[in-house]
Design an enzyme around this catalytic site. Structure first.
Site, mmCIF file in Angstrom:
data_model
loop_
_atom_site.group_PDB
_atom_site.id
_atom_site.type_symbol
_atom_site.label_atom_id
_atom_site.label_comp_id
_atom_site.label_asym_id
_atom_site.label_seq_id
_atom_site.Cartn_x
_atom_site.Cartn_y
_atom_site.Cartn_z
ATOM 1 N N GLY A 49 70.700 47.286 7.111
ATOM 2 C CA GLY A 49 71.249 48.593 7.457
ATOM 3 C C GLY A 49 71.236 49.461 6.218
ATOM 4 C CD GLN A 54 73.814 51.811 1.375
ATOM 5 O OE1 GLN A 54 73.685 51.699 2.583
ATOM 6 N NE2 GLN A 54 73.579 50.796 0.537
ATOM 7 C CB CYS A 102 75.628 46.069 -0.539
ATOM 8 S SG CYS A 102 75.580 47.851 -0.306
ATOM 9 C CG LEU A 103 69.602 47.399 0.461
ATOM 10 C CD1 LEU A 103 68.840 48.334 1.379
ATOM 11 C CD2 LEU A 103 68.662 46.390 -0.175
ATOM 12 C CG HIS A 144 77.914 46.176 4.812
ATOM 13 N ND1 HIS A 144 78.084 45.287 3.775
ATOM 14 C CD2 HIS A 144 77.098 47.148 4.330
ATOM 15 C CE1 HIS A 144 77.413 45.710 2.722
ATOM 16 N NE2 HIS A 144 76.786 46.833 3.027
ATOM 17 C CD GLU A 145 74.806 49.317 6.635
ATOM 18 O OE1 GLU A 145 74.762 50.370 5.970
ATOM 19 O OE2 GLU A 145 74.450 48.218 6.156
ATOM 20 C CG HIS A 148 77.777 51.862 2.760
ATOM 21 N ND1 HIS A 148 77.880 51.745 1.397
ATOM 22 C CD2 HIS A 148 77.059 50.781 3.168
ATOM 23 C CE1 HIS A 148 77.262 50.631 0.999
ATOM 24 N NE2 HIS A 148 76.757 50.028 2.060
HETATM 25 NI NI NI Z 1 75.642 48.244 1.947
#
Ligand code: NI
Length: 191
Positions: A49, A54, A102-103, A144-145, A148
């Site tokens: 995701g 981000q 996480c990226l 999680h998304e 953000h």
């Molecule tokens: Ni993330």
């Protein structure tokens, strides 16, 4: 379409509360191109995701897709889903321990407790209403998304810092038990 740079932990944009998107803004060519970039960037980075902040745009949009993901081999597939102004409501009070990465948090994994069953309400990329229930590992991805969009990272949710691990050490020491744990979640919740 373009692949954007992904903000890394420490960048203030990851800590902002993202703003809602109006249907009119959503339908603009600019926003539609932005959503295409978000999807392209997620796929390029093998993310499960990616949320708009981000890629340095604090608007309430995130994209999710799990398709035989090499970063998360145990996760059931989720078809490409674009959520605009999402709202999550836990159903019941069951929680499970979710191994996350996480990226925007390079080379780190850790365990975050997540609600096991959720109602997901949002608009899709064209402004149509979405309303569905997510369970288990998939529910973990949604939480999680959406975190953000509220300026939260999974590391904020990690209750036991001793679960933190680099990806290399995760693979060497924790992958086997994590995979077994993930299978049990999938068996219990169906996803
Ligand atoms: Ni993330």
């Amino acid at each position: 379409m373009a692949i954007r740079r992904i903000a890394q932990i420490g960048h203030p944009v990851l800590r902002e509360i993202s703003r809602e998107v109006s249907v009119e803004q959503l339908r603009s060519d600019e926003m539609q191109r932005f959503i295409d970039d978000l999807i392209e960037t997620m796929r390029d980075a093998n993310g499960a995701g990616l949320a708009a902040p981000q890629i340095h745009e604090p608007v309430r949009i995130c994209v999710i897709e799990v398709r035989n993901n090499p970063r998360y081999p145990e996760r059931p597939n989720i078809p490409l889903t674009v959520l605009v102004n999402p709202r999550l409501t836990p159903i019941g009070d069951e929680r499970f321990d979710n191994y996350e990465g996480c990226l925007s948090v390079p080379d780190l994994r850790g365990v975050a407790p997540r609600h096991a069953v959720l109602r997901v309400e949002a608009l899709d990329r064209h402004g149509a209403a979405l309303d569905f229930v997510a369970r288990g590992l998939s529910a973990g991805v949604y939480q999680h998304e959406v975190d953000h969009l509220d300026g939260k990272l999974f590391v904020d949710r990690v209750v036991r810092p001793s679960t933190l691990s680099t990806w290399r050490e995760f693979e060497r020491h924790h992958q086997a038990s994590a995979t077994e744990h993930a299978r049990a979640i999938v068996a219990r919740y169906g996803s």
